[in-house]
Design a protein around this motif. Structure first.
Motif, PDB file in Angstrom:
ATOM      1  N   PHE A 157       0.836  -1.204   0.000  1.00 18.05           N
ATOM      2  CA  PHE A 157       0.000   0.000   0.000  1.00 18.05           C
ATOM      3  C   PHE A 157       0.874   1.259   0.000  1.00 18.05           C
ATOM      4  O   PHE A 157       0.585   2.233  -0.689  1.00 18.05           O
ATOM      5  CB  PHE A 157      -0.927   0.015   1.216  1.00 18.05           C
ATOM      6  N   SER A 158       1.947   1.229   0.810  1.00 21.22           N
ATOM      7  CA  SER A 158       2.835   2.398   0.864  1.00 21.22           C
ATOM      8  C   SER A 158       3.484   2.637  -0.491  1.00 21.22           C
ATOM      9  O   SER A 158       3.690   3.781  -0.894  1.00 21.22           O
ATOM     10  CB  SER A 158       3.936   2.183   1.905  1.00 21.22           C
ATOM     11  N   THR A 159       3.823   1.572  -1.191  1.00 18.77           N
ATOM     12  CA  THR A 159       4.480   1.716  -2.487  1.00 18.77           C
ATOM     13  C   THR A 159       3.609   2.494  -3.460  1.00 18.77           C
ATOM     14  O   THR A 159       4.051   3.462  -4.083  1.00 18.77           O
ATOM     15  CB  THR A 159       4.820   0.323  -3.060  1.00 18.77           C
ATOM     16  N   GLY A 160       2.334   2.085  -3.575  1.00 20.03           N
ATOM     17  CA  GLY A 160       1.434   2.798  -4.478  1.00 20.03           C
ATOM     18  C   GLY A 160       1.231   4.234  -4.044  1.00 20.03           C
ATOM     19  O   GLY A 160       1.290   5.168  -4.852  1.00 20.03           O
ATOM     20  N   ALA A 161       1.006   4.419  -2.747  1.00 22.35           N
ATOM     21  CA  ALA A 161       0.718   5.763  -2.241  1.00 22.35           C
ATOM     22  C   ALA A 161       1.927   6.684  -2.382  1.00 22.35           C
ATOM     23  O   ALA A 161       1.791   7.865  -2.714  1.00 22.35           O
ATOM     24  CB  ALA A 161       0.284   5.674  -0.776  1.00 22.35           C
ATOM     25  N   LYS A 162       3.120   6.143  -2.139  1.00 24.09           N
ATOM     26  CA  LYS A 162       4.313   6.998  -2.213  1.00 24.09           C
ATOM     27  C   LYS A 162       4.683   7.336  -3.654  1.00 24.09           C
ATOM     28  O   LYS A 162       5.178   8.435  -3.930  1.00 24.09           O
ATOM     29  CB  LYS A 162       5.492   6.321  -1.496  1.00 24.09           C
ATOM     30  N   TYR A 163       4.471   6.396  -4.572  1.00 22.92           N
ATOM     31  CA  TYR A 163       4.660   6.739  -5.988  1.00 22.92           C
ATOM     32  C   TYR A 163       3.704   7.866  -6.378  1.00 22.92           C
ATOM     33  O   TYR A 163       4.090   8.831  -7.049  1.00 22.92           O
ATOM     34  CB  TYR A 163       4.439   5.527  -6.895  1.00 22.92           C
ATOM     35  N   ALA A 164       2.455   7.744  -5.948  1.00 17.04           N
ATOM     36  CA  ALA A 164       1.478   8.798  -6.267  1.00 17.04           C
ATOM     37  C   ALA A 164       1.914  10.119  -5.652  1.00 17.04           C
ATOM     38  O   ALA A 164       1.843  11.171  -6.293  1.00 17.04           O
ATOM     39  CB  ALA A 164       0.092   8.393  -5.771  1.00 17.04           C
ATOM     40  N   GLY A 165       2.396  10.050  -4.423  1.00 16.97           N
ATOM     41  CA  GLY A 165       2.841  11.264  -3.744  1.00 16.97           C
ATOM     42  C   GLY A 165       4.015  11.925  -4.437  1.00 16.97           C
ATOM     43  O   GLY A 165       4.262  13.120  -4.303  1.00 16.97           O
ATOM     44  N   LEU A 166       4.743  11.145  -5.223  1.00 14.24           N
ATOM     45  CA  LEU A 166       5.899  11.638  -5.966  1.00 14.24           C
ATOM     46  C   LEU A 166       5.498  12.148  -7.352  1.00 14.24           C
ATOM     47  O   LEU A 166       6.320  12.612  -8.120  1.00 14.24           O
ATOM     48  CB  LEU A 166       6.908  10.491  -6.101  1.00 14.24           C
ATOM     49  N   GLY A 167       4.209  12.016  -7.693  1.00 11.05           N
ATOM     50  CA  GLY A 167       3.755  12.459  -9.011  1.00 11.05           C
ATOM     51  C   GLY A 167       3.903  11.398 -10.081  1.00 11.05           C
ATOM     52  O   GLY A 167       3.880  11.700 -11.268  1.00 11.05           O
ATOM     53  N   TYR A 168       4.053  10.146  -9.683  1.00 16.78           N
ATOM     54  CA  TYR A 168       4.151   9.042 -10.634  1.00 16.78           C
ATOM     55  C   TYR A 168       2.809   8.310 -10.721  1.00 16.78           C
ATOM     56  O   TYR A 168       2.113   8.166  -9.719  1.00 16.78           O
ATOM     57  CB  TYR A 168       5.255   8.050 -10.217  1.00 16.78           C
ATOM     58  N   ALA A 169       2.477   7.826 -11.898  1.00 21.21           N
ATOM     59  CA  ALA A 169       1.227   7.093 -12.071  1.00 21.21           C
ATOM     60  C   ALA A 169       1.434   5.713 -12.687  1.00 21.21           C
ATOM     61  O   ALA A 169       0.478   4.979 -12.886  1.00 21.21           O
ATOM     62  CB  ALA A 169       0.253   7.900 -12.931  1.00 21.21           C
ATOM     63  N   THR A 170       2.682   5.355 -13.002  1.00 22.03           N
ATOM     64  CA  THR A 170       2.957   4.059 -13.639  1.00 22.03           C
ATOM     65  C   THR A 170       4.312   3.553 -13.165  1.00 22.03           C
ATOM     66  O   THR A 170       5.277   4.324 -13.111  1.00 22.03           O
ATOM     67  CB  THR A 170       3.011   4.204 -15.180  1.00 22.03           C
ATOM     68  N   ALA A 171       4.371   2.255 -12.827  1.00 20.92           N
ATOM     69  CA  ALA A 171       5.655   1.668 -12.429  1.00 20.92           C
ATOM     70  C   ALA A 171       5.710   0.226 -12.919  1.00 20.92           C
ATOM     71  O   ALA A 171       4.739  -0.517 -12.822  1.00 20.92           O
ATOM     72  CB  ALA A 171       5.830   1.720 -10.913  1.00 20.92           C
ATOM     73  N   VAL A 172       6.878  -0.153 -13.425  1.00 17.38           N
ATOM     74  CA  VAL A 172       7.068  -1.490 -13.985  1.00 17.38           C
ATOM     75  C   VAL A 172       8.063  -2.267 -13.121  1.00 17.38           C
ATOM     76  O   VAL A 172       9.222  -1.861 -12.990  1.00 17.38           O
ATOM     77  CB  VAL A 172       7.578  -1.410 -15.432  1.00 17.38           C
ATOM     78  N   ASP A 173       7.587  -3.353 -12.538  1.00 15.57           N
ATOM     79  CA  ASP A 173       8.494  -4.245 -11.823  1.00 15.57           C
ATOM     80  C   ASP A 173       9.267  -5.038 -12.870  1.00 15.57           C
ATOM     81  O   ASP A 173       8.676  -5.714 -13.715  1.00 15.57           O
ATOM     82  CB  ASP A 173       7.738  -5.182 -10.882  1.00 15.57           C
ATOM     83  N   ALA A 174      10.581  -4.975 -12.755  1.00 15.29           N
ATOM     84  CA  ALA A 174      11.420  -5.465 -13.850  1.00 15.29           C
ATOM     85  C   ALA A 174      11.843  -6.920 -13.709  1.00 15.29           C
ATOM     86  O   ALA A 174      12.602  -7.402 -14.547  1.00 15.29           O
ATOM     87  CB  ALA A 174      12.660  -4.582 -13.970  1.00 15.29           C
ATOM     88  N   ALA A 175      11.407  -7.623 -12.682  1.00 16.64           N
ATOM     89  CA  ALA A 175      11.951  -8.974 -12.519  1.00 16.64           C
ATOM     90  C   ALA A 175      11.007  -9.878 -11.740  1.00 16.64           C
ATOM     91  O   ALA A 175      11.126 -10.019 -10.530  1.00 16.64           O
ATOM     92  CB  ALA A 175      13.306  -8.911 -11.815  1.00 16.64           C
ATOM     93  N   ILE A 176      10.087 -10.489 -12.450  1.00 12.98           N
ATOM     94  CA  ILE A 176       9.193 -11.451 -11.797  1.00 12.98           C
ATOM     95  C   ILE A 176       9.430 -12.821 -12.446  1.00 12.98           C
ATOM     96  O   ILE A 176       9.330 -12.968 -13.670  1.00 12.98           O
ATOM     97  CB  ILE A 176       7.718 -11.026 -11.967  1.00 12.98           C
ATOM     98  N   ALA A 177       9.741 -13.801 -11.616  1.00 13.63           N
ATOM     99  CA  ALA A 177       9.814 -15.167 -12.124  1.00 13.63           C
ATOM    100  C   ALA A 177       8.419 -15.549 -12.609  1.00 13.63           C
ATOM    101  O   ALA A 177       7.434 -15.241 -11.935  1.00 13.63           O
ATOM    102  CB  ALA A 177      10.257 -16.120 -11.020  1.00 13.63           C
ATOM    103  N   PRO A 178       8.309 -16.204 -13.759  1.00 13.96           N
ATOM    104  CA  PRO A 178       6.959 -16.585 -14.206  1.00 13.96           C
ATOM    105  C   PRO A 178       6.178 -17.345 -13.128  1.00 13.96           C
ATOM    106  O   PRO A 178       4.982 -17.111 -12.941  1.00 13.96           O
ATOM    107  CB  PRO A 178       7.245 -17.460 -15.430  1.00 13.96           C
TER     108      PRO A 178
END
Lengths: 556, 431
Positions: free
Chosen positions: A105-126
């Protein structure tokens, strides 16, 4: 349908060549042309006169979900002293933890607080796609996507050894559909598999991966080819060999050359730009110059930086060998987790110390990259969150890029070796506001192939950040006046007013995406779960949006 | 949905009986009931087959009397809303979706969240937070492990298909001979079913495990040790210790499985920390990993959700308006001991299986809202009880295996009851 007008702000929209006073109209969640009828009123007007208006931020490379991020959260209770996030008044808002690896929850809220609306996690094992989607459901406000790890996948290496390009391509398409992934990531191709066999690591592009009898060069070029052939929105996203090792720049240059004729995105390039010899830190220096020169002359390649910032953070990577290396060098706790048939991972806490010449050089090399790539469209801001530092440090980087004096003041406080082994002190370039808008939103959106992100032309997502101009650029970019997401005012003067779910962006490759019987047979013989239970179900994807590529746009 | 008379088969069902999470179960439904569970073991089969839904229990009770659902939800919300010191307990017998719904309530009312089985898990968590853990998904063991150690566990009895599916018999890519390509080692305080099938058995007393692991670590690292001291500390002859260390070092890919033999508290944490360090050190020139066997239900899923939402896999207190990890304090037992509970929401687990009689007596003095299969038939007085569909048989959702791999559930039948998630979401909307 609600109509929003952002009136009279200084609009910085490099994709559309706008850098001056303009209105932005948003209707139905998307940017629309200003109405022809001058009497047409908006349902809400934000008076943006005196403010700077940009598309909302887009992060092309971060680690915000999946089992390794989760392990890191639990691993570090000592970071609780770095504060917590109480619930805001927004309906449905939640609380969370902070530290170097904030809770979902903090991750989404803090990105929004920074003025970001999109973030791509670059490394997920299938195999970790399912937990990642469940975490995305609990990562509010921002749009999310992830890249699936393929560079050590057994099926991929078997197909490459057999020279079966068509079947490799079908597998990639099928896997992206099964995981609801957005793109393809390659991490230390063949090296993680070699390490999992207890046989050390690969160190050159032509080392042979034991048992699979393929080379890193074959793996990365064949995957790049498959991604290009499938016309995925985002090119192959590469974390190459020898990350973090002195002397790795030679391998990096060879890797860039090997990619000739393919599209590719080179991740956290700072960590791959070191001179010297492996195992000898005595000759460690910056090789950002020659590598950036190569990038400058090869338009199919893009990079993000992986900027290091001084302080406490947590390293996490699918490059499992790097995890063990850091554990041994730093003597700190170590989480490692192999993922069957696919990949591995390592998590180790790390403190970047400004009195440590190597760490200080890493800081300088990152900044060199921003300053040495001539075309800002080819480079994206990243800290490889949380590896080099938190995404919350982006405003610090912006301040360093926009103000040479501030940069030199910091450089002059660092160990002497940094000034002799990096050319940072000679670089006088200062980023303009428009260039900052490019590397933090327009370019990452373009690299990702998200035609509806990173700009404010008609049809773009109504994702807008409004800043109060400030000579203190760190303060300006840390505290946006507004964040508007899909036409709704989310952030207003530091307060989150709404707490939407955000979307999950994924691709739906066309063509032969039915798993052929061969995939199922291989999977059933090798995996610890049933093939039928591998694909992520539609209901597990939070608010999914399929994106076409390349340069396509989304359709619900 | 209850198709009386019709016969149906549901393939690839996931069994939650022991912790293996075998997902190849072929569930046969006749007359609206499960009559067969193909591929299931002696523990899994009765989990699917012999359990009967409903049996005339009321679906909802208030103070032990049958009641309407809406009334009970309103009352549950009122109790939780009015509570100054609520605890949400259990959550190990359900799905990640239901856990997320419970945590939404916890966040809103400022509750302590304590998972069933947290006392055992706490010692391991503490060790993990000190040194980390080198681990793998079970398929890696299946595909690669040539040395498999069962330390203080007896999977042939407790996890019957582990041996066949994951750890020993499978013919993997790197162990094509299956059982013949693997050295199986058992370390335990007594002979077990598993030890009788092992290649090497080393007996060590329960209270000497930490010393044993420390000595093994010294041997693996090549540190000079005093043989007399090592034997006295471990109660094991030096020759056996050396032989064991030697086998571990000969692994290409080693896998060590442990369970609850280390016990609770700081002694348990210390012993488990010694195990984690030994395994970590074994990763020089070879790969070596360690895992648990897992337990019934979805404790791993509950820990995972708590981890990503609250940054800790157990013992979380939302009382300050944000999650705080308070080991040993944010637990139901500690709060009952201190008399600091005025309402408890129990989800998917039965406290009688986890708390001692004294604690159960204390729990009886606190208004309890229970959302669990069969809750309305519990013999204790409950403020509110909701009978709900059983995950994996009557209710869907997602669960996690001990190695973090998540699996979908495929409910074969309908009980006509709501899911725990439905009830929790309704309570959450009214709190």
């Amino acid at each position: 349908m609600s109509r929003l007008r952002i009136a009279g702000g200084h609009v910085v929209d490099p994709s559309n060549g706008v850098d001056g006073p303009a209105d932005v109209w948003i209707e139905g969640g998307r940017v629309v042309e200003a109405p022809a009828d001058p009497d047409l009123r908006a349902d809400r007007t934000i008076d943006a006169r005196g403010y700077v208006v940009m598309p909302a931020g887009v992060d092309v490379h971060c680690h915000i979900a999946g089992p390794k991020v989760d392990a890191a959260r639990v691993l570090r209770p000592e970071e609780a002293r770095r504060g917590s996030m109480a619930r805001s008044d927004a309906p449905g808002a939640r609380s969370g933890t902070l530290g170097s690896v904030p809770s979902s929850f903090s991750t989404g809220a803090k990105y929004a607080g920074l003025g970001y609306a999109t973030a791509v996690d670059a490394a997920i094992a299938p195999l970790g796609a399912r937990p990642a989607h469940h975490e995305f459901r609990d990562t509010p406000i921002i749009d999310k996507a992830f890249l699936v790890l393929l560079g050590n996948n057994h099926y991929v290496m078997d197909r490459i050894r057999q020279g079966e390009r068509g079947r490799l391509r079908s597998f990639v398409a099928w896997l992206l559909g099964a995981t609801k992934g957005f793109g393809v990531k390659v991490v230390n191709p063949g090296g993680v598999e070699t390490w999992k066999q207890g046989r050390g690591n690969v160190s050159t592009l032509d080392d042979v991966v034991p048992h699979f009898e393929v080379t890193p060069r074959q793996i990365l070029t064949e995957i790049a080819r498959a991604v290009d052939d499938l016309a995925l929105p985002h090119p192959m996203h590469l974390h190459g060999l020898n990350l973090g090792l002195p002397g790795n720049a030679a391998t990096t240059l060879e890797t860039l050359r090997a990619l000739d004729g393919h599209r590719a995105h080179l991740a956290h390039i700072q960590f791959h730009s070191y001179g010297g010899d492996p195992g000898d830190l005595g000759r460690f220096d910056s090789q950002a110059g020659p590598l950036a020169e190569y990038i400058n002359t090869h338009p199919d390649l893009t990079v993000d930086v992986g900027q290091v910032l001084f302080g406490e953070t947590t390293s996490m990577t699918a490059d499992a060998a790097v995890g063990q290396f850091l554990h041994k060098v730093l003597g700190r706790k170590w989480v490692s987790h192999d993922v069957e048939l696919e990949t591995g991972c390592g998590v180790v806490p790390i403190t970047y110390d400004d009195k440590n010449a190597v760490h200080a050089l890493q800081w300088a090399i990152g900044l060199e990259w921003y300053l040495r790539v001539d075309d800002p469209w080819r480079i994206a801001m990243s800290t490889d969150h949380p590896n080099g530092g938190s995404f919350l440090a982006y405003p610090q980087i912006i301040a360093l890029l926009m103000d040479r004096g501030h940069r030199l003041d910091t450089l002059n406080r660092l160990p002497e070796k940094v000034r002799t082994r990096s050319g940072l002190g000679d670089l006088s370039r200062e980023y303009t506001l428009s260039e900052i808008a490019i590397i933090t939103r327009a370019a990452p959106a373009r690299m990702l192939g998200l035609a509806h992100k990173g700009h404010l032309g008609p049809g773009a997502d109504g994702d807008v950040t409004i800043y109060a101009p400030d000579d203190d650029k760190e303060r300006m970019f840390s505290l946006p006046r507004y964040l508007i997401k899909a036409g709704e005012v989310i952030l207003d003067d530091g307060d989150l007013r709404l707490w939407p779910e955000g979307r999950t962006l994924h691709v739906a490759p066309e063509g032969d995406i039915e798993a052929d019987g061969d995939i199922a047979e291989w999977f059933e013989a090798s995996s610890s779960i049933a093939f039928a239970n591998y694909p992520v179900r539609d209901e597990e994807v939070a608010n999914g949006l399929a994106v076409d590529g390349p340069a396509g746009r989304g359709s619900a | 949905m209850d198709e009386a008379g019709e016969s149906r088969i549901v393939e690839h069902s996931t069994c939650l009986a022991c912790g293996c999470l075998c997902d190849d179960i072929r569930v046969v439904v006749e007359g609206g009931r499960v009559v067969e569970a193909g591929n299931a073991c002696a523990i899994g089969r009765p989990w699917f087959v012999s359990r009967k839904p409903g049996e005339g229990r009321p679906p909802v009770t208030i103070d032990g009397r049958p009641a309407g659902r809406d009334e009970a939800i309103g009352r549950a919300a009122a109790i939780l809303r009015g509570s100054k010191a609520p605890v949400i307990w259990g959550l190990s017998g359900t799905t990640v979706e239901a856990v997320a719904s419970a945590l939404a309530i916890a966040d809103r009312i400022g509750a302590v969240v304590d998972l069933a089985g947290s006392a055992e898990a706490a010692a391991k968590l503490r060790a993990f937070q000190r040194v980390g853990q080198v681990s793998a998904s079970l398929g890696e063991v299946k595909d690669r492990a040539d040395v498999v150690v069962f330390w203080g566990v007896d999977p042939l009895v407790t996890h019957p298909r582990h041996w066949e599916r994951y750890s020993v018999e499978h013919r993997g890519r790197f162990v094509p001979g299956g059982r013949a390509d693997r050295t199986v080692i058992v370390v335990d305080s007594e002979l077990t079913e598993t030890s009788r099938s092992a290649d090497l058995f080393v007996r060590v007393a329960r209270d000497r495990q930490a010393e044993m692991l420390t000595v093994l670590r010294s041997l693996v690292r090549g540190v000079e040790i005093d043989p007399g001291r090592a034997e006295r500390a471990t109660g094991v002859p030096l020759s056996e210790l050396e032989a064991l260390a030697d086998r571990l070092k000969k692994a290409r890919y080693g896998a060590l499985f442990s369970g609850s033999s280390f016990g609770r508290g700081s002694a348990g944490a210390g012993a488990y920390e010694a195990l984690l360090k030994l395994v970590s050190d074994l990763n020089e020139g070879r790969r070596f990993v360690t895992l648990g066997l897992g337990g019934p239900g979805d404790g791993a899923g509950a820990s995972a959700v708590l981890g990503w939402q609250a940054g800790a896999s157990s013992a979380v207190d939302y009382g300050e308006g944000y999650p705080r990890h308070l080991p040993g304090e944010a637990t139901l037992a500690a709060r009952l001991e201190a008399g600091e509970v005025d309402a408890v929401l129990i989800v998917a687990d039965d406290p009688a299986a986890h708390l001692d009689a004294g604690m159960i007596d204390r729990l009886g003095t606190v208004p309890a809202i229970v959302v669990a299969p069969g809750a309305t038939g519990w013999p204790r007085p409950l403020a509110d009880a909701f009978d709900v569909a059983r995950p994996g048989i009557e209710a869907g959702g997602t669960v996690a295996r001990v190695d973090g791999v998540m699996l979908p559930l495929r409910p074969a039948i309908s009980s006509g009851l709501p899911t725990d998630r439905d009830i929790l979401d309704a309570i959450g909307a009214s709190v």
